[in-house]
Design a protein around this motif. Structure first.
Motif, PDB file in Angstrom:
ATOM      1  N   UNK A 168       4.122  -7.512 -22.400  1.00 10.20           N
ATOM      2  CA  UNK A 168       4.801  -7.670 -20.957  1.00 10.20           C
ATOM      3  C   UNK A 168       3.900  -6.930 -20.358  1.00 10.20           C
ATOM      4  N   UNK A 169       2.868  -5.750 -21.154  1.00 13.98           N
ATOM      5  CA  UNK A 169       1.674  -4.536 -20.190  1.00 13.98           C
ATOM      6  C   UNK A 169       1.201  -5.489 -20.220  1.00 13.98           C
ATOM      7  N   UNK A 170       0.135  -7.200 -20.265  1.00 14.82           N
ATOM      8  CA  UNK A 170      -0.696  -7.780 -19.693  1.00 14.82           C
ATOM      9  C   UNK A 170      -0.048  -8.890 -19.467  1.00 14.82           C
ATOM     10  N   UNK A 171       1.147  -9.473 -19.374  1.00 14.65           N
ATOM     11  CA  UNK A 171       1.844 -10.591 -18.775  1.00 14.65           C
ATOM     12  C   UNK A 171       2.538 -10.229 -17.361  1.00 14.65           C
ATOM     13  N   UNK A 172       2.647  -9.119 -17.059  1.00 13.33           N
ATOM     14  CA  UNK A 172       3.138  -8.656 -15.602  1.00 13.33           C
ATOM     15  C   UNK A 172       2.700  -8.555 -14.791  1.00 13.33           C
ATOM     16  N   UNK A 173       1.522  -8.120 -15.273  1.00 13.94           N
ATOM     17  CA  UNK A 173       0.719  -7.466 -13.687  1.00 13.94           C
ATOM     18  C   UNK A 173      -0.314  -8.610 -13.461  1.00 13.94           C
ATOM     19  N   UNK A 202      -5.010  -4.061  -2.571  1.00 10.53           N
ATOM     20  CA  UNK A 202      -4.721  -4.906  -3.602  1.00 10.53           C
ATOM     21  C   UNK A 202      -4.778  -4.025  -4.355  1.00 10.53           C
ATOM     22  N   UNK A 203      -5.389  -3.143  -4.795  1.00  7.98           N
ATOM     23  CA  UNK A 203      -4.985  -2.193  -6.082  1.00  7.98           C
ATOM     24  C   UNK A 203      -4.031  -2.237  -6.335  1.00  7.98           C
ATOM     25  N   UNK A 204      -3.927  -1.000  -5.395  1.00  9.93           N
ATOM     26  CA  UNK A 204      -2.423  -0.085  -4.986  1.00  9.93           C
ATOM     27  C   UNK A 204      -1.296  -0.473  -4.673  1.00  9.93           C
ATOM     28  N   UNK A 205      -1.224  -1.970  -4.806  1.00  2.54           N
ATOM     29  CA  UNK A 205      -0.307  -2.697  -4.395  1.00  2.54           C
ATOM     30  C   UNK A 205       0.119  -3.331  -5.898  1.00  2.54           C
ATOM     31  N   UNK A 206      -0.931  -3.633  -6.237  1.00  2.00           N
ATOM     32  CA  UNK A 206      -0.659  -4.450  -6.974  1.00  2.00           C
ATOM     33  C   UNK A 206       0.460  -3.361  -8.783  1.00  2.00           C
ATOM     34  N   UNK A 207      -0.303  -2.424  -9.169  1.00  2.00           N
ATOM     35  CA  UNK A 207      -0.494  -1.346  -9.543  1.00  2.00           C
ATOM     36  C   UNK A 207       1.291  -1.035  -8.994  1.00  2.00           C
TER      37      UNK A 207
END
Length: 715
Positions: free
Chosen positions: A77-82, A17-22
């Motif tokens: 955008x850095x917090x909204x996008x993830x 999940x982490x690698x996918x989201x990143x």
């Protein structure tokens, strides 16, 4: 979020999940990604990418993260996008309604469209922002016919009520936020009659809450969040348990806002509001059943007698209250006046209790009167050792009891985690990018011993301290064990911005200092045709400098002087942004204090000179400042080094942050306090500023101003 959204990964594999989201985050911010394709001006910023990856990691690990992201990083955008890509419900809290509206009306719809996500968005504000239909009906019968201006405003609001969907009074064009009509047509927790109201189903507050409960992303503000923690009334109690990610933008204000709500207050204004509502409701719905006029008159008289005991004091005075009576007050008169107020409240409550069957308004009024009695009882008891108490004096009185910080509240009611020691570590190679200047990771304990979180908490701001561990923010907020990240601004401050400290001005406490600052401002602003923001640390300096500049430019048509308090903040900033309007208007000097130190965004050439009158040290006589200093002394620490200097550094950074708002902006910062050059702590405060070029002499300052003037045809 909605069922149609796909989460970044399954619960069976956190690493996947982490690698996918990143990877999704990297793809979005990549040179050929959706953002670059849609915005031809987009430029990849390593700091923004790094922050977004850190937020993504915290989301997957259900962890907490503190991020200081300098101006221009693109932290929104850095917090909204993830958060959006994670496919979970999110709550975003801001300090100001301006940013709240910007997120809801601009940033979130834009990103949802780029990501192709069918997001349900909701905006939730405090009660005071929404029209109350029940109170509006009452207002028409309450306002005196002789008050034509107020009646006209009420009529405008009545027309607005016929067409509005949200009931948000900010949508009513031309309604001054200081209008006396607003408290008449909005509800408070004290006077709302809840489900017994005839307008309950169409109540704008309740509609907003229902929409928030059904939304994928909810935008609130810090005041609303902490009000709910304090009284469980704003609807957050139902909303928060369903939220996976909570993000606090403008997090530097959390401690000060939180302490306001986690304490206790009783204001004479609250009593006078009760008087007005008691009289209006009694005379309208129970005339003759009680002597409403006498009850209201007794309450009003008791509140005024309490104010008279305090005597004439400068507005904003705060009287220490360490014993049974606030400092300098008569030890016989104050307790007697407080008892008289309680007796008047008790008489009113008794009369209201007998009218409870007549309607919910009487029930709510009785609850208000009883609650005020209970607050008086609290203020008659000794102040708890972990709190501070004072009397706030202006035209009215406020009895205040406040915790020293929100550390315990954050640890036990928000993060719900143990306090762990902080360890510094080297960033992993994949995260080792030049714009990340410091990262601290909380200690990882074995799963059997570590408190697991079911929710991600992100705290971010452009200014969270002046040292790598960001202790200025994390200590009072109870986050010493939380991972921190500092990402510096991508702006080229060394070439685009300069700072000057005049060495020959009078010392800041000298009576002639404000006049000397005004002369310097007049000379500097004249060279660039206005474009100047003057930030003062006291209202006295605001008045002196504003009046001196008015006299200097009186009768001229080249520069207009704007002074805080003469209009609303929004209108002052709108006029300031206009500047000279390509020569059609005079240029502007704006003299301001308090809230103008932050949240003022004038990009481009509209603002090119920021002048700070003196170092913004916390007022040492303030009861809260004194109590925090005493606590540090008891811990064997230095109040000056560990409290006054960090507070000043953060405020100085906030003020300086008004200057450069976009990549190509240019400007000069002048700090009119020679202690920066003469005292040993000056270097620490100068280092807290962005890396601007130093202008050592008046000649270098004039040259920098002339260079800006030439570029804009002012020479």
């Amino acid at each position: 979020m909605s069922d149609c959204l796909t989460p970044a990964g399954s619960n069976s594999g956190q690493e996947v999940a982490q690698s996918t989201l990143e990877q999704q985050v990297l793809d979005f911010f990549a040179p050929g990604g959706p953002l670059a394709e849609h915005d031809p001006h987009y430029r990849e910023r390593s700091g923004q990418r790094h922050m977004a990856l850190a937020v993504a990691r915290a989301i997957v690990e259900h962890d907490a993260l503190v991020v200081e992201a300098g101006t221009g990083v693109g932290k929104t955008f850095a917090y909204l996008v993830p958060a959006l890509l994670a496919g979970e419900r999110a709550l975003v809290s801001t300090a100001t309604k301006t940013l709240q509206d910007q997120l809801f009306t601009r940033d979130l719809p834009y990103l949802a469209n780029l990501l192709g996500l069918p997001l349900r968005l909701a905006l939730l504000k405090g009660r005071g922002s929404y029209l109350c239909l029940h109170r509006l009906h009452q207002a028409r019968h309450t306002v005196l016919r002789s008050d034509g201006a107020l009646l006209h405003t009420i009529s405008r609001i009545e027309r607005f009520a016929q067409s509005t969907r949200t009931g948000d009074l900010s949508e009513l064009e031309g309604l001054d936020e200081r209008s006396p009509a607003i408290p008449l047509v909005t509800s408070t927790r004290d006077n709302c009659i809840g489900s017994t109201c005839d307008h309950f189903r169409q109540c704008h507050v309740n509609v907003a809450r229902r929409e928030a409960l059904a939304a994928d992303v909810v935008v609130v503000n810090h005041h609303l969040f902490f009000a709910d923690l304090a009284v469980r009334e704003s609807g957050m109690a139902e909303l928060l348990p369903s939220v996976h990610t909570v993000i606090f933008d403008e997090a530097h204000q959390l401690n000060e806002i939180g302490t306001q709500f986690m304490g206790m207050q009783l204001g004479s204004g609250h009593v006078l509001d009760l008087c007005r509502d008691l009289l209006a409701t009694g005379m309208q719905s129970a005339r003759g059943l009680a002597d409403w006029q006498t009850l209201a008159r007794q309450l009003e008289q008791a509140a005024r007698e309490l104010r008279l005991v305090v005597g004439q004091r400068p507005a904003g005075t705060k009287l220490r209250w360490t014993e049974s009576v606030p400092d300098t007050l008569n030890p016989d008169e104050w307790p007697g006046a407080l008892r008289a107020l309680r007796t008047a409240l008790e008489d009113a409550a008794s009369a209201l209790d007998m009218m409870s069957e007549l309607g919910p308004d009487f029930v709510r009024l009785h609850q208000r009167a009883t609650a005020m009695q209970e607050r008086i009882d609290l203020f008659q008891q000794p102040c708890p050792p972990d709190a501070v108490r004072w009397l706030d004096v202006s035209a009215q009185l406020r009895l205040v009891q406040s915790p020293l910080d929100i550390a315990e509240t954050v640890r036990t009611r928000m993060l719900k985690r143990k306090q762990l020691p902080v360890q510094e570590r080297e960033p992993e190679s994949a995260w080792d990018e030049p714009q990340v200047i410091h990262e601290v990771q909380s200690e990882k304990l074995h799963d059997d011993h570590r408190i697991k979180q079911g929710r991600t908490w992100i705290f971010t701001s452009a200014t969270l301290g002046d040292e790598p561990q960001l202790r200025w923010f994390t200590e009072p907020c109870g986050m010493q064990d939380v991972a921190t990240l500092q990402v510096e601004s991508p702006f080229a401050y060394a070439t685009h911005a300069s700072v000057h400290v005049p060495p020959d001005l009078p010392l800041p406490n000298a009576p002639e200092h404000p006049a000397a600052v005004a002369r310097l401002v007049a000379e500097a602003a004249s060279q660039i045709g206005g474009r100047t923001l003057v930030l003062t640390t006291t209202l006295r300096s605001l008045r002196v400098i504003g009046e001196a500049l008015r006299r200097r430019f009186e009768g001229g048509d080249s520069i207009e002087v704007l002074v805080q308090g003469e209009s609303t903040k929004r209108r002052l900033i709108e006029r300031f942004r206009l500047g000279d309007d390509e020569g059609r208007l005079p240029g502007c000097i704006l003299v301001a204090s308090a809230s103008f130190w932050e949240g003022v965004d004038v990009p481009g050439d509209g603002l090119q000179l920021v002048v700070i009158d003196k170092l913004p040290f916390p007022p040492p006589q303030d009861p809260l400042v004194e109590a925090r200093s005493r606590r540090l002394e008891l811990e064997g620490r230095s109040p000056f080094r560990d409290y006054f200097l960090p507070e000043t550094a953060v405020m100085l950074k906030q003020g300086a942050g008004r200057l450069i708002r976009r990549e190509n902006d240019t400007g000069v910062l002048i700090v009119c306090d020679r202690r920066l050059l003469q005292m040993s702590y000056g270097n620490r405060l100068l280092k807290a500023l962005p890396p601007m070029r130093r202008l050592a002499s008046r000649e270098e300052l004039d040259a920098a101003l002339q260079a800006m003037a030439c570029r804009h045809g002012k020479d």
